[in-house]
Design an enzyme around this catalytic site. Structure first.
Site, PDB file in Angstrom:
ATOM      1  N   ARG A  54       0.837  -1.211   0.000  1.00 21.13           N
ATOM      2  CA  ARG A  54       0.000   0.000   0.000  1.00 21.13           C
ATOM      3  C   ARG A  54       0.872   1.262   0.000  1.00 21.13           C
ATOM      4  NH1 ARG A  54      -4.339  -0.122   4.525  1.00 21.13           N
ATOM      5  NH2 ARG A  54      -4.853   1.881   3.565  1.00 21.13           N
ATOM      6  N   HIS A 104      -6.529   7.743  11.732  1.00 23.10           N
ATOM      7  CA  HIS A 104      -6.125   6.340  11.616  1.00 23.10           C
ATOM      8  C   HIS A 104      -4.624   6.191  11.344  1.00 23.10           C
ATOM      9  CE1 HIS A 104     -10.516   4.996  10.601  1.00 23.10           C
ATOM     10  NE2 HIS A 104     -10.350   5.353  11.849  1.00 23.10           N
ATOM     11  N   CYS A 112       7.348   2.184  17.042  1.00 20.32           N
ATOM     12  CA  CYS A 112       7.889   1.092  17.859  1.00 20.32           C
ATOM     13  C   CYS A 112       6.814   0.615  18.821  1.00 20.32           C
ATOM     14  CB  CYS A 112       9.114   1.571  18.636  1.00 20.32           C
ATOM     15  SG  CYS A 112       9.736   0.290  19.749  1.00 20.32           S
TER      16      CYS A 112
END
Ligand code: APR
Length: 233
Positions: A54, A104, A112
């Protein structure tokens, strides 16, 4: 104050896939496998592959006329416009929009899982990648998965509570909390406008719901708004 919420339909004409439409990403990939913390724990390589692909598609894509119109509106209205997107692409920014709220997260970032550090995503993210800050082998895409808390919900709900106009663009109204923003806007007494290819799941909550391609409806909406300057829809 205007709040604009965008979804995958905004970037569809730039060649990025939508999710819940027929032929969309969730008809080709199992979202439980590639877009949940559990799926990532089971098979991180598969999840990285999904986002690497993506990210690659996104890097090759260009902003379209709808991104450019919203960037122009943001430049004109400044803090009077809050741009919130569910999209993880960076096409609004590349069109020139600043201060876009990515509820989002971002495809172009790495996160991390151990120390919450963030850094720009490498071309290919791999399960063995080390966090540059703490050294943990815990690198993940900086996106929000199903079951995780969307980002910046406090400033967004605060802005909607003060909004005169709430506009949803290219979103199916199927994923919460974003699908509930229109109700918050109605409670706040805002006018509500939907610009989508077809009426969304929540279209009946909008004062007006206009069907059409984002590259046509959004520039026309922005032009009208900048000409009238009084937020009338
Ligand atoms: N112009 C305008 N609208 C369009 C266009 C277009 N060219 N193409 C498609 N659409 C509309 C579709 O009709 C659909 O209602 O965009 C909407 C896209 O809906 P979804 O695929 O469900 O995407 P979105 O609403 O952004 O999904 C929200 O759900 O799957 C998760 O995390 C993912 O951020 C995503 C969230």
């Amino acid at each position: 104050m205007i709040v604009i919420l965008t979804g995958a339909g905004l970037s569809a004409e730039s060649g990025l896939g939508t999710f819940s439409d027929s032929g969309g990403l969730w008809s080709r990939f199992d979202l439980n496998e590639v877009a949940t913390p559990q799926g990532f724990a089971r098979d991180p390589a598969q999840v990285h592959d999904f986002y690497n692909l993506r990210r690659d598609t996104c890097r090759k894509a260009s902003p379209n006329a709808a991104h450019r119109a919203l960037a122009r509106l943001k430049q004109a209205l400044g803090d009077d416009l809050i741009l919130v997107t569910q999209n993880v692409d960076d096409l609004l920014e590349r069109a020139g929009a600043q201060q876009v709220i990515h509820m989002h997260g971002s495809l172009m970032g790495a996160l991390c899982n151990k120390c919450d550090s963030r850094w720009p995503a490498p071309h290919r993210m791999r399960p063995d990648d080390l966090c540059p800050d703490c050294g943990a082998r815990a690198t993940r895409p900086d996106v929000v998965w199903f079951g995780e808390m969307p980002r910046a919900m406090e400033p967004v709900t605060h802005a909607i509570a003060r909004a005169d106009l709430f506009v949803a663009i290219g979103t199916s109204g199927t994923v919460y909390p974003a699908a509930g923003f229109v109700d918050l806007a109605l409670e706040a007494g805002a006018k509500t406008l939907e610009l989508n290819l077809e009426p969304s799941q929540t279209h009946d909550r909008f004062y007006r719901s206009l069907s059409g391609l984002a590259t046509q409806t959004v520039p026309a909406f922005v032009e009208g708004l900048l000409t009238s300057r009084d937020h009338r829809i």
